[in-house]
Design a protein around this motif. Structure first.
Motif, PDB file in Angstrom:
ATOM      1  N   ARG A  29       0.532   1.555   5.715  1.00  0.00           N
ATOM      2  CA  ARG A  29      -0.300   2.292   4.909  1.00  0.00           C
ATOM      3  C   ARG A  29       0.838   2.338   3.562  1.00  0.00           C
ATOM      4  O   ARG A  29       0.227   2.341   2.263  1.00  0.00           O
ATOM      5  CB  ARG A  29      -0.348   3.871   5.371  1.00  0.00           C
ATOM      6  CG  ARG A  29      -1.423   3.939   6.232  1.00  0.00           C
ATOM      7  CD  ARG A  29      -1.813   5.240   6.429  1.00  0.00           C
ATOM      8  NE  ARG A  29      -2.133   5.500   7.844  1.00  0.00           N
ATOM      9  CZ  ARG A  29      -1.489   6.257   8.638  1.00  0.00           C
ATOM     10  NH1 ARG A  29      -0.723   7.190   8.480  1.00  0.00           N
ATOM     11  NH2 ARG A  29      -1.677   6.456   9.883  1.00  0.00           N
ATOM     12  N   SER A  30       1.932   2.619   3.572  1.00  0.00           N
ATOM     13  CA  SER A  30       2.834   2.604   2.658  1.00  0.00           C
ATOM     14  C   SER A  30       2.789   1.377   1.725  1.00  0.00           C
ATOM     15  O   SER A  30       2.816   1.201   0.415  1.00  0.00           O
ATOM     16  CB  SER A  30       4.268   3.230   2.967  1.00  0.00           C
ATOM     17  OG  SER A  30       5.212   3.015   1.921  1.00  0.00           O
ATOM     18  N   SER A  31       2.947   0.305   2.706  1.00  0.00           N
ATOM     19  CA  SER A  31       2.943  -1.057   1.820  1.00  0.00           C
ATOM     20  C   SER A  31       1.791  -1.385   1.123  1.00  0.00           C
ATOM     21  O   SER A  31       1.725  -2.014  -0.079  1.00  0.00           O
ATOM     22  CB  SER A  31       3.169  -2.088   3.171  1.00  0.00           C
ATOM     23  OG  SER A  31       3.135  -3.339   2.522  1.00  0.00           O
ATOM     24  N   LYS A  32       0.488  -0.962   1.629  1.00  0.00           N
ATOM     25  CA  LYS A  32      -0.696  -1.250   1.093  1.00  0.00           C
ATOM     26  C   LYS A  32      -0.970  -0.414  -0.055  1.00  0.00           C
ATOM     27  O   LYS A  32      -1.435  -0.716  -1.244  1.00  0.00           O
ATOM     28  CB  LYS A  32      -1.956  -0.940   2.164  1.00  0.00           C
ATOM     29  CG  LYS A  32      -1.920  -2.060   3.184  1.00  0.00           C
ATOM     30  CD  LYS A  32      -3.252  -1.917   4.040  1.00  0.00           C
ATOM     31  CE  LYS A  32      -3.312  -2.988   5.040  1.00  0.00           C
ATOM     32  NZ  LYS A  32      -3.540  -4.307   4.767  1.00  0.00           N
ATOM     33  N   MET A  33      -0.295   0.800  -0.322  1.00  0.00           N
ATOM     34  CA  MET A  33      -0.599   1.654  -1.347  1.00  0.00           C
ATOM     35  C   MET A  33       0.494   1.228  -2.448  1.00  0.00           C
ATOM     36  O   MET A  33      -0.092   1.015  -3.447  1.00  0.00           O
ATOM     37  CB  MET A  33      -0.047   3.143  -0.674  1.00  0.00           C
ATOM     38  CG  MET A  33      -0.281   4.029  -1.884  1.00  0.00           C
ATOM     39  SD  MET A  33      -1.833   4.165  -2.085  1.00  0.00           S
ATOM     40  CE  MET A  33      -2.176   4.840  -3.577  1.00  0.00           C
ATOM     41  N   GLN A  34       1.468   0.607  -1.926  1.00  0.00           N
ATOM     42  CA  GLN A  34       2.591   0.061  -3.012  1.00  0.00           C
ATOM     43  C   GLN A  34       1.821  -1.309  -3.598  1.00  0.00           C
ATOM     44  O   GLN A  34       2.002  -1.524  -4.843  1.00  0.00           O
ATOM     45  CB  GLN A  34       3.762  -0.400  -2.665  1.00  0.00           C
ATOM     46  CG  GLN A  34       4.867   0.549  -1.917  1.00  0.00           C
ATOM     47  CD  GLN A  34       5.950   0.427  -1.425  1.00  0.00           C
ATOM     48  OE1 GLN A  34       6.319  -0.813  -1.047  1.00  0.00           O
ATOM     49  NE2 GLN A  34       6.918   1.265  -1.108  1.00  0.00           N
ATOM     50  N   GLU A  35       1.436  -1.863  -2.926  1.00  0.00           N
ATOM     51  CA  GLU A  35       0.424  -3.165  -3.327  1.00  0.00           C
ATOM     52  C   GLU A  35      -0.580  -2.715  -4.380  1.00  0.00           C
ATOM     53  O   GLU A  35      -0.933  -3.357  -5.493  1.00  0.00           O
ATOM     54  CB  GLU A  35       0.055  -4.114  -1.970  1.00  0.00           C
ATOM     55  CG  GLU A  35      -0.761  -5.354  -2.502  1.00  0.00           C
ATOM     56  CD  GLU A  35      -1.095  -6.202  -1.202  1.00  0.00           C
ATOM     57  OE1 GLU A  35      -2.029  -7.004  -1.514  1.00  0.00           O
ATOM     58  OE2 GLU A  35      -0.908  -5.614  -0.154  1.00  0.00           O
ATOM     59  N   LEU A  36      -1.340  -1.627  -3.976  1.00  0.00           N
ATOM     60  CA  LEU A  36      -2.340  -1.263  -4.649  1.00  0.00           C
ATOM     61  C   LEU A  36      -1.810  -0.797  -5.995  1.00  0.00           C
ATOM     62  O   LEU A  36      -2.601  -0.922  -7.332  1.00  0.00           O
ATOM     63  CB  LEU A  36      -3.193   0.118  -3.983  1.00  0.00           C
ATOM     64  CG  LEU A  36      -4.613   0.394  -4.567  1.00  0.00           C
ATOM     65  CD1 LEU A  36      -5.567  -0.587  -4.404  1.00  0.00           C
ATOM     66  CD2 LEU A  36      -4.956   1.684  -4.017  1.00  0.00           C
ATOM     67  N   CYS A  37      -0.879  -0.267  -6.090  1.00  0.00           N
ATOM     68  CA  CYS A  37      -0.114   0.485  -7.577  1.00  0.00           C
ATOM     69  C   CYS A  37       0.395  -0.759  -8.189  1.00  0.00           C
ATOM     70  O   CYS A  37       0.150  -0.874  -9.372  1.00  0.00           O
ATOM     71  CB  CYS A  37       1.147   1.154  -6.998  1.00  0.00           C
ATOM     72  SG  CYS A  37       0.876   2.658  -6.380  1.00  0.00           S
ATOM     73  N   LEU A  38       0.840  -1.869  -7.663  1.00  0.00           N
ATOM     74  CA  LEU A  38       1.154  -3.207  -8.177  1.00  0.00           C
ATOM     75  C   LEU A  38      -0.214  -3.893  -8.871  1.00  0.00           C
ATOM     76  O   LEU A  38       0.140  -4.367  -9.987  1.00  0.00           O
ATOM     77  CB  LEU A  38       1.790  -4.148  -7.436  1.00  0.00           C
ATOM     78  CG  LEU A  38       3.256  -3.750  -7.179  1.00  0.00           C
ATOM     79  CD1 LEU A  38       3.986  -4.740  -6.025  1.00  0.00           C
ATOM     80  CD2 LEU A  38       4.270  -3.664  -8.280  1.00  0.00           C
TER      81      LEU A  38
END
Length: 97
Positions: A29-38
């Protein structure tokens, strides 16, 4: 990458976070949220100065807020489940004494 392509990738990832949220591990989840921010940052750069910039930025912000809220709710739910399980085991142990 064009705005349309970036936006489609952003929307698909946000959808994935929402639909698969419970099935994802906290690190996923954290990884996907970081990717979403990028992706949001890349979209922002792409639309800078366009006549739809404010509308697009508001849309991105709303989607990111919802995805983050969902992730927070999932974390709270997992914490409650863990506490409930510990309390239940504790009450079983106390009853057996």
């Amino acid at each position: 990458m064009s705005y349309e392509s970036l936006r489609a990738t952003f929307d698909n990832l946000a959808y994935e976070i929402v639909v698969q949220g419970f099935a994802l591990s906290p690190s996923e989840r954290s990884s996907k949220m970081q990717e979403l921010c990028l992706l949001a940052a890349r979209v922002m750069l792409q639309v800078e100065g366009s006549e739809d910039e404010v509308k697009i930025l508001c849309s991105l912000d709303g989607i990111m807020h919802r995805a983050h809220s969902l992730i927070s709710a999932l974390e709270q739910c997992e914490d409650l489940r863990a506490k409930s399980a510990r309390n239940y085991r504790g009450s079983l142990h106390a009853a057996s004494l």
